[in-house]
Each structure stands twice: as C-alpha cells, then as structure tokens.
Design an enzyme around this catalytic site. Structure first.
Site, PDB file in Angstrom:
ATOM      1  N   LYS A  51     -75.274 -61.895  -9.634  1.00 25.55           N
ATOM      2  CA  LYS A  51     -75.215 -63.342  -9.388  1.00 25.55           C
ATOM      3  C   LYS A  51     -74.322 -64.030 -10.442  1.00 25.55           C
ATOM      4  O   LYS A  51     -73.419 -64.779 -10.097  1.00 25.55           O
ATOM      5  CB  LYS A  51     -76.623 -63.951  -9.413  1.00 25.55           C
ATOM      6  N   ARG A  87     -75.906 -53.759 -19.737  1.00 24.84           N
ATOM      7  CA  ARG A  87     -75.323 -55.109 -19.702  1.00 24.84           C
ATOM      8  C   ARG A  87     -75.300 -55.726 -21.106  1.00 24.84           C
ATOM      9  O   ARG A  87     -76.280 -55.660 -21.845  1.00 24.84           O
ATOM     10  CB  ARG A  87     -76.139 -56.023 -18.784  1.00 24.84           C
ATOM     11  N   ARG A 133     -86.754 -69.101  -6.346  1.00 25.02           N
ATOM     12  CA  ARG A 133     -87.249 -67.739  -6.508  1.00 25.02           C
ATOM     13  C   ARG A 133     -88.596 -67.534  -5.820  1.00 25.02           C
ATOM     14  O   ARG A 133     -89.159 -66.435  -5.890  1.00 25.02           O
ATOM     15  CB  ARG A 133     -87.440 -67.454  -8.002  1.00 25.02           C
ATOM     16  N   ARG A 145     -79.946 -58.609 -23.704  1.00 32.83           N
ATOM     17  CA  ARG A 145     -81.094 -59.488 -23.486  1.00 32.83           C
ATOM     18  C   ARG A 145     -82.406 -58.745 -23.736  1.00 32.83           C
ATOM     19  O   ARG A 145     -82.528 -57.577 -23.399  1.00 32.83           O
ATOM     20  CB  ARG A 145     -81.061 -60.034 -22.046  1.00 32.83           C
ATOM     21  N   ARG A 194     -89.465 -57.041 -13.528  1.00 31.41           N
ATOM     22  CA  ARG A 194     -88.668 -58.114 -12.899  1.00 31.41           C
ATOM     23  C   ARG A 194     -88.296 -57.738 -11.468  1.00 31.41           C
ATOM     24  O   ARG A 194     -88.285 -58.585 -10.583  1.00 31.41           O
ATOM     25  CB  ARG A 194     -87.408 -58.388 -13.733  1.00 31.41           C
TER      26      ARG A 194
HETATM   27  P1  AP5 Z   1     -75.176 -59.968 -13.582  1.00 34.20           P
HETATM   28  O1  AP5 Z   1     -74.071 -60.712 -12.907  1.00 34.20           O
HETATM   29  O2  AP5 Z   1     -75.521 -60.335 -14.986  1.00 34.20           O
HETATM   30  O3  AP5 Z   1     -76.503 -59.954 -12.672  1.00 34.20           O
HETATM   31  P2  AP5 Z   1     -77.502 -61.137 -12.304  1.00 34.20           P
HETATM   32  O4  AP5 Z   1     -77.805 -60.997 -10.865  1.00 34.20           O
HETATM   33  O5  AP5 Z   1     -76.950 -62.458 -12.776  1.00 34.20           O
HETATM   34  O6  AP5 Z   1     -78.756 -60.665 -13.160  1.00 34.20           O
HETATM   35  P3  AP5 Z   1     -79.785 -61.429 -14.095  1.00 34.20           P
HETATM   36  O7  AP5 Z   1     -80.528 -60.355 -14.877  1.00 34.20           O
HETATM   37  O8  AP5 Z   1     -79.120 -62.480 -14.931  1.00 34.20           O
HETATM   38  O9  AP5 Z   1     -80.728 -62.071 -13.072  1.00 34.20           O
HETATM   39  P4  AP5 Z   1     -82.181 -62.466 -13.222  1.00 34.20           P
HETATM   40  O10 AP5 Z   1     -82.336 -63.161 -11.945  1.00 34.20           O
HETATM   41  O11 AP5 Z   1     -83.180 -61.436 -13.507  1.00 34.20           O
HETATM   42  O12 AP5 Z   1     -82.204 -63.283 -14.592  1.00 34.20           O
HETATM   43  P5  AP5 Z   1     -82.258 -64.837 -14.917  1.00 34.20           P
HETATM   44  O13 AP5 Z   1     -81.501 -65.041 -16.161  1.00 34.20           O
HETATM   45  O14 AP5 Z   1     -81.941 -65.651 -13.722  1.00 34.20           O
HETATM   46  O15 AP5 Z   1     -74.780 -58.410 -13.511  1.00 34.20           O
HETATM   47  C1  AP5 Z   1     -75.578 -57.421 -14.132  1.00 34.20           C
HETATM   48  C2  AP5 Z   1     -74.680 -56.301 -14.715  1.00 34.20           C
HETATM   49  O16 AP5 Z   1     -74.033 -55.620 -13.643  1.00 34.20           O
HETATM   50  C3  AP5 Z   1     -73.556 -56.808 -15.632  1.00 34.20           C
HETATM   51  O17 AP5 Z   1     -73.393 -55.909 -16.700  1.00 34.20           O
HETATM   52  C4  AP5 Z   1     -72.317 -56.828 -14.736  1.00 34.20           C
HETATM   53  O18 AP5 Z   1     -71.127 -56.596 -15.487  1.00 34.20           O
HETATM   54  C5  AP5 Z   1     -72.613 -55.688 -13.765  1.00 34.20           C
HETATM   55  N1  AP5 Z   1     -72.105 -55.915 -12.406  1.00 34.20           N
HETATM   56  C6  AP5 Z   1     -72.215 -57.056 -11.681  1.00 34.20           C
HETATM   57  N2  AP5 Z   1     -71.670 -56.903 -10.446  1.00 34.20           N
HETATM   58  C7  AP5 Z   1     -71.227 -55.612 -10.398  1.00 34.20           C
HETATM   59  C8  AP5 Z   1     -70.573 -54.825  -9.383  1.00 34.20           C
HETATM   60  N3  AP5 Z   1     -70.274 -55.335  -8.176  1.00 34.20           N
HETATM   61  N4  AP5 Z   1     -70.278 -53.547  -9.675  1.00 34.20           N
HETATM   62  C9  AP5 Z   1     -70.580 -53.016 -10.897  1.00 34.20           C
HETATM   63  N5  AP5 Z   1     -71.169 -53.703 -11.904  1.00 34.20           N
HETATM   64  C10 AP5 Z   1     -71.497 -54.982 -11.653  1.00 34.20           C
HETATM   65  O19 AP5 Z   1     -83.831 -65.066 -15.191  1.00 34.20           O
HETATM   66  C11 AP5 Z   1     -84.457 -64.588 -16.365  1.00 34.20           C
HETATM   67  C12 AP5 Z   1     -85.917 -65.031 -16.387  1.00 34.20           C
HETATM   68  O20 AP5 Z   1     -85.995 -66.481 -16.377  1.00 34.20           O
HETATM   69  C13 AP5 Z   1     -86.773 -64.606 -15.186  1.00 34.20           C
HETATM   70  O21 AP5 Z   1     -87.269 -63.293 -15.347  1.00 34.20           O
HETATM   71  C14 AP5 Z   1     -87.885 -65.687 -15.196  1.00 34.20           C
HETATM   72  O22 AP5 Z   1     -88.818 -65.410 -16.189  1.00 34.20           O
HETATM   73  C15 AP5 Z   1     -87.112 -66.920 -15.596  1.00 34.20           C
HETATM   74  N6  AP5 Z   1     -86.615 -67.707 -14.434  1.00 34.20           N
HETATM   75  C16 AP5 Z   1     -85.313 -68.014 -14.156  1.00 34.20           C
HETATM   76  N7  AP5 Z   1     -85.217 -68.727 -13.012  1.00 34.20           N
HETATM   77  C17 AP5 Z   1     -86.487 -68.881 -12.558  1.00 34.20           C
HETATM   78  C18 AP5 Z   1     -87.051 -69.518 -11.406  1.00 34.20           C
HETATM   79  N8  AP5 Z   1     -86.262 -70.128 -10.502  1.00 34.20           N
HETATM   80  N9  AP5 Z   1     -88.379 -69.448 -11.237  1.00 34.20           N
HETATM   81  C19 AP5 Z   1     -89.186 -68.851 -12.133  1.00 34.20           C
HETATM   82  N10 AP5 Z   1     -88.724 -68.231 -13.257  1.00 34.20           N
HETATM   83  C20 AP5 Z   1     -87.392 -68.247 -13.467  1.00 34.20           C
END
Ligand code: AP5
Length: 221
Positions: A13, A127, A88, A160, A171
């Site tokens: 994402k 990552r 979410r 992270r 997660r």
């Molecule tokens: P990356 O682009 O970083 O993936 P992402 O989908 O953004 O993953 P996140 O871990 O950031 O998502 P998340 O939803 O768990 O975390 P968030 O911060 O929102 O890519 C990942 C890796 O893969 C990178 O190294 C990249 O280079 C590589 N990559 C990407 N695309 C690729 C491809 N096509 N091919 C090869 N490699 C690739 O949330 C964190 C925490 O916050 C949650 O656990 C929760 O506690 C809280 N939170 C956030 N939002 C909410 C909500 N709405 N409700 C409740 N709690 C929430």
C-alpha cells in the site's frame, strides 16, 4: 479522485501510494504513519495507541474514525485523497460512507492488493523504513549489513518494531478476521479493483493505472 488502497500488512500500500500522489496530485492519508508520528511526538494520542500497535492489534474504531473525520476536512484533501490503512473494519467503512455522504463526495475505487501470507512475511522481515519521509525499501539480510541511508533525505533507515515475525503473524490474522470482510463490502458497491499484488512494483503500478483509467472512461460516458 477519492481512493482507498487496501490490503494485508506488507501488501504494498505504502509503496504504491507514492506513485498515486504524483500521478493524481492528491495526498495520501496513511493512518499507520499518522499514529507513528503521534507516538514519536509523545502526544496523549500516541500514548493511547502504543499498546495496540505494539501488539499488532487494531486501534479502537472511534479513535481512527475521529482522526479521518478531521483529516478529510483539511484543505489539501478537498480535491481528492488516497486512504492507506483506513478503513480496516466494517464499522470504519460505514463511518467513512456516512462522512463522504455528508460532504457530498464519493469513493472512486478501492484498490485491493492481493498477496499470499508467505510473501507478506518475507517482505515485512526485510523492510526498512525512513523515519523522515516514510519511504520503504527492501534489503536482503546480506544487503542489510551495509544499510544505505534514505536516498531522498539521507535519514538513517530503521526496521519497524511491529515487523517481528510474531507480530507480523498477528497482524495478518487480524487482517483476515477484521479487514478482509471489506472485500465483500466494497464488491457489493462495485468499487473493488482486485489486483495481483505479487507482480513487480512496476507491474502493480501499471495495473492500477490501467484500471483507474478504465473506470474514468466508464464514468465519463
Ligand atoms: P509496503 O508498501 O510498506 O506495505 P504496506 O501494505 O504499506 O504495509 P504496512 O505494514 O505499512 O501495512 P499495515 O497495514 O500493517 O501497517 P500500518 O502502518 O497501516 O511494502 C512492504 C515491503 O514490501 C517493502 O519493503 C516494499 O519495498 C516491498 N514491496 C512492496 N511492493 C512490492 C512488490 N510489488 N514486489 C516486491 N516487493 C514489494 O498500521 C500499523 C498499525 O497501526 C496497525 O497494526 C494498527 O495497530 C494501527 N492502525 C493503522 N490504521 C488503523 C486503522 N484504520 N484501524 C485500526 N488500527 C489501525
């Protein structure tokens, strides 16, 4: 353009939102980044969400809905937005529908990046994130011995704390239980674009561009 980028942790994402920002000139609203910034600043909100995030659990709906309600009213979000990490849960999706209806706006598309559990785990364990611009990079354990600085702003990259194998597993389970039901929710609204997130970054980007262009053509008819 009002978009949601949707998918499991590590689906790509954040990676894809960078290109969408530049293509459509709209801001990405990444709830994880917002929460991490609050934590770094030591605010009461940061303190409140810390435990949930460290355990890999969801922050309560009312907290997240409040953050998004305020953020969507900011001037830079008036011409469109990319939501990354929200909604979410079904409750968050329903609240978003209500917010947008009240503002006289609607979603153009929900981009679902579909990735297998095994690939998600591999991606997250390798990552590295920039604390300044939130860009993400992938380095193998061998490459990580000589970790470069962020090419955009020279900040030191970090892993992270919720990217440990135990928390990543939790997660992903939380995603399957609470967030995956949104696939049906947005399919029923004919908003969902189901994309193979295991293609290369460039192929995923091209597929998103193609699908959004096709939606725009249909909308213009
Ligand atoms: P990356 O682009 O970083 O993936 P992402 O989908 O953004 O993953 P996140 O871990 O950031 O998502 P998340 O939803 O768990 O975390 P968030 O911060 O929102 O890519 C990942 C890796 O893969 C990178 O190294 C990249 O280079 C590589 N990559 C990407 N695309 C690729 C491809 N096509 N091919 C090869 N490699 C690739 O949330 C964190 C925490 O916050 C949650 O656990 C929760 O506690 C809280 N939170 C956030 N939002 C909410 C909500 N709405 N409700 C409740 N709690 C929430």
């Amino acid at each position: 353009m009002n978009l949601i980028l949707f998918g499991a942790p590590g689906a790509g994402k954040g990676t894809q939102s960078g290109f969408l920002i530049n293509t459509y000139h709209i801001p990405a609203i990444a709830t994880g980044d917002i929460l991490r910034a609050q934590r770094r600043a030591g605010t009461p909100l940061g303190e409140k969400v810390k435990g949930y995030m460290d355990r890999g659990e969801l922050v309560p709906d009312e907290v997240m809905i409040d953050i998004i309600r305020q953020r969507l009213q900011q001037p830079d979000a008036q011409n469109g937005f990319i939501l990354d990490g929200f909604p979410r849960t079904v409750a968050q999706a329903q609240a978003l529908d209500e917010m947008l209806a009240r503002l006289g706006r609607q979603l153009d598309a929900v981009i679902y990046l579909r990735v297998s559990r095994q690939v998600l785990i591999e991606r997250l364990s390798n990552r590295y994130t920039c604390p300044t611009c939130n860009s993400v990079y992938h380095f193998t354990p061998e490459q990580a011995h000589n970790l470069p600085r962020c090419p955009k702003d020279s900040s030191e990259l970090y892993q992270r704390t919720d990217d440990t194998s135990e928390i990543v597993a939790r997660r992903i389970d939380v995603f399957l239980k609470h967030t995956a039901p949104l696939i049906d929710y947005y399919s029923a609204q004919a908003k969902l674009e189901n994309i193979d997130g295991q293609m290369s970054v460039e192929e995923v980007r091209a597929d998103i561009t193609r699908r959004l262009a096709a939606r725009k053509r249909v909308g213009a008819r």
